[in-house]
Motif scaffolding. Structure first.
Motif, PDB file in Angstrom:
ATOM      1  N   ASP A 189      54.468  72.689  69.556  1.00 33.46           N
ATOM      2  CA  ASP A 189      53.876  72.579  68.222  1.00 33.46           C
ATOM      3  C   ASP A 189      54.953  72.347  67.169  1.00 33.46           C
ATOM      4  OD1 ASP A 189      51.615  72.752  66.425  1.00 33.46           O
ATOM      5  OD2 ASP A 189      52.459  74.647  65.753  1.00 33.46           O
ATOM      6  N   LEU A 190      56.149  72.804  67.454  1.00 38.60           N
ATOM      7  CA  LEU A 190      57.250  72.623  66.519  1.00 38.60           C
ATOM      8  C   LEU A 190      57.949  71.284  66.726  1.00 38.60           C
ATOM      9  CD1 LEU A 190      58.635  76.259  66.598  1.00 38.60           C
ATOM     10  CD2 LEU A 190      57.473  75.156  64.691  1.00 38.60           C
ATOM     11  N   GLY A 191      57.407  70.463  67.597  1.00 43.07           N
ATOM     12  CA  GLY A 191      57.921  69.119  67.755  1.00 43.07           C
ATOM     13  C   GLY A 191      59.050  68.980  68.769  1.00 43.07           C
ATOM     14  N   LYS A 203      65.078  70.669  60.643  1.00 48.29           N
ATOM     15  CA  LYS A 203      63.617  70.783  60.558  1.00 48.29           C
ATOM     16  C   LYS A 203      63.226  71.786  59.467  1.00 48.29           C
ATOM     17  CE  LYS A 203      62.466  69.734  65.405  1.00 48.29           C
ATOM     18  NZ  LYS A 203      61.307  68.868  65.710  1.00 48.29           N
ATOM     19  N   ILE A 204      63.913  72.907  59.445  1.00 47.84           N
ATOM     20  CA  ILE A 204      63.598  73.935  58.439  1.00 47.84           C
ATOM     21  C   ILE A 204      63.819  73.373  57.039  1.00 47.84           C
ATOM     22  CG2 ILE A 204      64.314  76.160  57.453  1.00 47.84           C
ATOM     23  CD1 ILE A 204      64.895  77.107  60.313  1.00 47.84           C
ATOM     24  N   LEU A 226      61.010  70.923  56.219  1.00 53.86           N
ATOM     25  CA  LEU A 226      59.729  71.610  56.018  1.00 53.86           C
ATOM     26  C   LEU A 226      59.727  72.363  54.701  1.00 53.86           C
ATOM     27  CD1 LEU A 226      59.026  72.925  59.619  1.00 53.86           C
ATOM     28  CD2 LEU A 226      57.576  71.378  58.317  1.00 53.86           C
ATOM     29  N   ARG A 231      57.186  71.827  51.733  1.00 53.67           N
ATOM     30  CA  ARG A 231      56.408  72.962  51.236  1.00 53.67           C
ATOM     31  C   ARG A 231      56.521  73.090  49.717  1.00 53.67           C
ATOM     32  NH1 ARG A 231      57.726  78.983  53.272  1.00 53.67           N
ATOM     33  NH2 ARG A 231      59.766  78.408  52.487  1.00 53.67           N
ATOM     34  N   ILE A 287      54.454  70.364  48.029  1.00 53.62           N
ATOM     35  CA  ILE A 287      53.005  70.567  48.111  1.00 53.62           C
ATOM     36  C   ILE A 287      52.582  71.720  47.200  1.00 53.62           C
ATOM     37  CG2 ILE A 287      51.095  71.221  49.637  1.00 53.62           C
ATOM     38  CD1 ILE A 287      52.416  69.723  51.872  1.00 53.62           C
ATOM     39  N   LEU A 318      49.877  71.633  44.079  1.00 57.10           N
ATOM     40  CA  LEU A 318      48.737  72.544  43.963  1.00 57.10           C
ATOM     41  C   LEU A 318      48.821  73.324  42.665  1.00 57.10           C
ATOM     42  CD1 LEU A 318      48.504  73.877  47.618  1.00 57.10           C
ATOM     43  CD2 LEU A 318      46.825  72.487  46.426  1.00 57.10           C
ATOM     44  N   LEU A 348      58.579  66.353  62.694  1.00 54.59           N
ATOM     45  CA  LEU A 348      58.266  67.746  62.403  1.00 54.59           C
ATOM     46  C   LEU A 348      56.980  68.188  63.093  1.00 54.59           C
ATOM     47  CD1 LEU A 348      59.243  67.730  58.629  1.00 54.59           C
ATOM     48  CD2 LEU A 348      60.445  68.898  60.473  1.00 54.59           C
ATOM     49  N   GLY A 349      56.448  67.327  63.936  1.00 50.18           N
ATOM     50  CA  GLY A 349      55.312  67.719  64.748  1.00 50.18           C
ATOM     51  C   GLY A 349      53.950  67.501  64.100  1.00 50.18           C
ATOM     52  N   PHE A 350      53.891  66.763  62.998  1.00 51.37           N
ATOM     53  CA  PHE A 350      52.585  66.436  62.439  1.00 51.37           C
ATOM     54  C   PHE A 350      52.020  65.251  63.197  1.00 51.37           C
ATOM     55  CE2 PHE A 350      54.838  68.464  58.944  1.00 51.37           C
ATOM     56  CZ  PHE A 350      53.903  69.403  58.529  1.00 51.37           C
ATOM     57  N   ALA A 397      45.700  70.149  51.460  1.00 51.25           N
ATOM     58  CA  ALA A 397      47.059  70.560  51.103  1.00 51.25           C
ATOM     59  C   ALA A 397      47.282  72.023  51.462  1.00 51.25           C
ATOM     60  CB  ALA A 397      47.287  70.326  49.618  1.00 51.25           C
ATOM     61  N   ARG A 398      46.293  72.846  51.162  1.00 50.69           N
ATOM     62  CA  ARG A 398      46.437  74.274  51.456  1.00 50.69           C
ATOM     63  C   ARG A 398      46.539  74.542  52.947  1.00 50.69           C
ATOM     64  NH1 ARG A 398      46.024  76.995  46.716  1.00 50.69           N
ATOM     65  NH2 ARG A 398      44.877  75.773  45.193  1.00 50.69           N
ATOM     66  N   HIS A 437      47.682  72.454  55.184  1.00 47.99           N
ATOM     67  CA  HIS A 437      48.998  72.010  55.631  1.00 47.99           C
ATOM     68  C   HIS A 437      50.070  73.000  55.212  1.00 47.99           C
ATOM     69  CE1 HIS A 437      48.008  68.321  57.549  1.00 47.99           C
ATOM     70  NE2 HIS A 437      47.328  67.878  56.506  1.00 47.99           N
ATOM     71  N   LEU A 438      49.889  73.553  54.028  1.00 42.05           N
ATOM     72  CA  LEU A 438      50.854  74.526  53.532  1.00 42.05           C
ATOM     73  C   LEU A 438      50.947  75.718  54.472  1.00 42.05           C
ATOM     74  CD1 LEU A 438      52.642  74.479  51.087  1.00 42.05           C
ATOM     75  CD2 LEU A 438      50.912  75.744  49.812  1.00 42.05           C
ATOM     76  N   ASN A 445      50.161  75.783  57.602  1.00 43.05           N
ATOM     77  CA  ASN A 445      50.737  75.281  58.838  1.00 43.05           C
ATOM     78  C   ASN A 445      52.262  75.161  58.706  1.00 43.05           C
ATOM     79  OD1 ASN A 445      51.148  74.081  61.293  1.00 43.05           O
ATOM     80  ND2 ASN A 445      50.197  72.123  60.750  1.00 43.05           N
ATOM     81  N   ILE A 446      52.697  74.638  57.577  1.00 48.16           N
ATOM     82  CA  ILE A 446      54.125  74.473  57.342  1.00 48.16           C
ATOM     83  C   ILE A 446      54.825  75.834  57.280  1.00 48.16           C
ATOM     84  CG2 ILE A 446      55.823  73.765  55.597  1.00 48.16           C
ATOM     85  CD1 ILE A 446      53.791  71.459  54.905  1.00 48.16           C
ATOM     86  N   ASP A 447      54.218  76.767  56.570  1.00 49.81           N
ATOM     87  CA  ASP A 447      54.774  78.119  56.504  1.00 49.81           C
ATOM     88  C   ASP A 447      54.970  78.695  57.900  1.00 49.81           C
ATOM     89  OD1 ASP A 447      55.108  78.377  53.799  1.00 49.81           O
ATOM     90  OD2 ASP A 447      53.114  79.201  53.442  1.00 49.81           O
ATOM     91  N   LYS A 481      55.270  77.082  60.695  1.00 49.32           N
ATOM     92  CA  LYS A 481      56.335  76.371  61.405  1.00 49.32           C
ATOM     93  C   LYS A 481      57.706  76.886  60.956  1.00 49.32           C
ATOM     94  CE  LYS A 481      53.943  71.945  62.183  1.00 49.32           C
ATOM     95  NZ  LYS A 481      54.097  71.245  63.469  1.00 49.32           N
ATOM     96  N   ILE A 482      57.855  77.045  59.644  1.00 52.03           N
ATOM     97  CA  ILE A 482      59.140  77.529  59.132  1.00 52.03           C
ATOM     98  C   ILE A 482      59.449  78.910  59.702  1.00 52.03           C
ATOM     99  CG2 ILE A 482      60.372  78.299  57.056  1.00 52.03           C
ATOM    100  CD1 ILE A 482      58.972  76.053  55.516  1.00 52.03           C
ATOM    101  N   ARG A 491      58.465  80.285  62.464  1.00 55.62           N
ATOM    102  CA  ARG A 491      58.809  80.272  63.878  1.00 55.62           C
ATOM    103  C   ARG A 491      60.168  79.636  64.121  1.00 55.62           C
ATOM    104  NH1 ARG A 491      53.798  77.452  66.281  1.00 55.62           N
ATOM    105  NH2 ARG A 491      53.594  76.722  64.132  1.00 55.62           N
ATOM    106  N   HIS A 506      45.432  80.961  68.300  1.00 57.10           N
ATOM    107  CA  HIS A 506      44.370  79.991  68.005  1.00 57.10           C
ATOM    108  C   HIS A 506      44.100  79.755  66.534  1.00 57.10           C
ATOM    109  CE1 HIS A 506      43.040  82.306  71.742  1.00 57.10           C
ATOM    110  NE2 HIS A 506      43.642  81.225  72.172  1.00 57.10           N
ATOM    111  N   HIS A 530      45.941  77.876  64.349  1.00 56.53           N
ATOM    112  CA  HIS A 530      46.089  76.444  64.110  1.00 56.53           C
ATOM    113  C   HIS A 530      45.358  75.708  65.218  1.00 56.53           C
ATOM    114  CE1 HIS A 530      49.484  78.795  62.878  1.00 56.53           C
ATOM    115  NE2 HIS A 530      49.965  78.721  64.099  1.00 56.53           N
TER     116      HIS A 530
END
Lengths: 139, 139
Positions: free
Chosen positions: A57-59, A96-97, A100, A104, A107, A111, B58-60, B86-87, B89-90, B92-94, B96-97, B99, B136, B138
């Motif tokens: 998932d992290l690519g 990557k960090i 991202l 972030r 985005i 918002l 980045l895995g999108f 956007a929210r 993805h935000l 999801n991005i959080d 990823k960061i 992890r 589960h 994401h």
DNA sequence: CTTGATCCTCTAGTGACTAGAGATCGTAAC
DNA sequence: GTTACGATCTCTAGTCACTAGAGGATCAAG
């Protein structure tokens, strides 16, 4: 204590055929079988599979994951090769960090400015595109 | 000012057939053509393509990128739909960061303890596997 | 005006899954 | 016991995101 492939699937969120696929390509060891030829798994497999899922998932691609798993499988031998692999991955992870985090921030800004009624021009695209200056370093 | 597909490829690090593929699947608009039917690109395409490359790395997935690009293409319409995208993805991005940061910390610890001669047990696997508790969420 | 690089389209192959067919196994309910 | 049905097995084929190659056209340098 031992899990069927279906139980492992529920435990990790990885689909049954995907688990078999990971065994095929050597990310998971060949599973022990019951007398009736069904795969059985232990707790170690749960961790390993969860790791694989997150890494994907992290690519990270399967080959990179294989390397990371190897580090984990032979922790007491941080030979030069493993060491350089780790360092390479570290650089990749840092990058990557960074990207991202930039994404972030942008985005969030969108918002946020939306919430305040301002018409925001969207720069999500540019914020990552600018990283393009660090060209071709990761293949 | 205008680039050939090869020049764009060199500029962005994206292979020529991949650029054509992105046009096929609608991530890039249909390129303008010269009289002799060759694609030509401008600076906007460079940014867009760099963005796509990074986002993929980045895995999108392509569909997520399509959504992000849409945000960028229509910045003045942060309608509720775009906002919720956007929210999502935000979040999801959080994740990823988080992890990646955990993984980085652990790899650093390994390299570090190796440098100090201590036999390090490798916990890269566990550090990501533990995130499996957030199951589960994401997709 | 030739030669080599670059472009075109189209088809086929790769990596990482994902879905389906057809057969077997295990258990619970009759 | 045996029938029912869900989970498992193997194997083949399909999907997504590319990637490579064939065969032909075009441009730019010499």
């Amino acid at each position: 204590m031992n899990l069927s492939i279906g139980a492992l699937s529920r435990e990790t969120g990885v689909k049954v055929p995907t688990i078999r696929y990971y065994e095929d390509v050597g990310l998971l060891p060949e599973a022990d079988r019951t007398v009736s030829n069904r795969r059985t798994y232990g707790p170690g497999d749960v961790s390993r599979l969860r790791f694989i899922r997150h890494a994907r998932d992290l690519g990270f691609e399967v080959d990179a994951i294989r390397q990371l798993l190897q580090m984990s499988d032979h922790p007491s031998k941080p030979c030069q090769e493993v060491d350089s692999i780790a360092r390479r991955h570290l650089a990749n992870i840092d990058s990557k960090i960074d990207r991202l985090t930039a994404l972030r921030t942008e985005i969030r800004r969108m918002l946020d400015s939306d919430a305040h009624g301002t018409i925001s021009e969207c720069r999500v695209l540019d914020v990552l595109a600018e990283h393009g200056k660090c060209l071709h370093e990761h293949h």
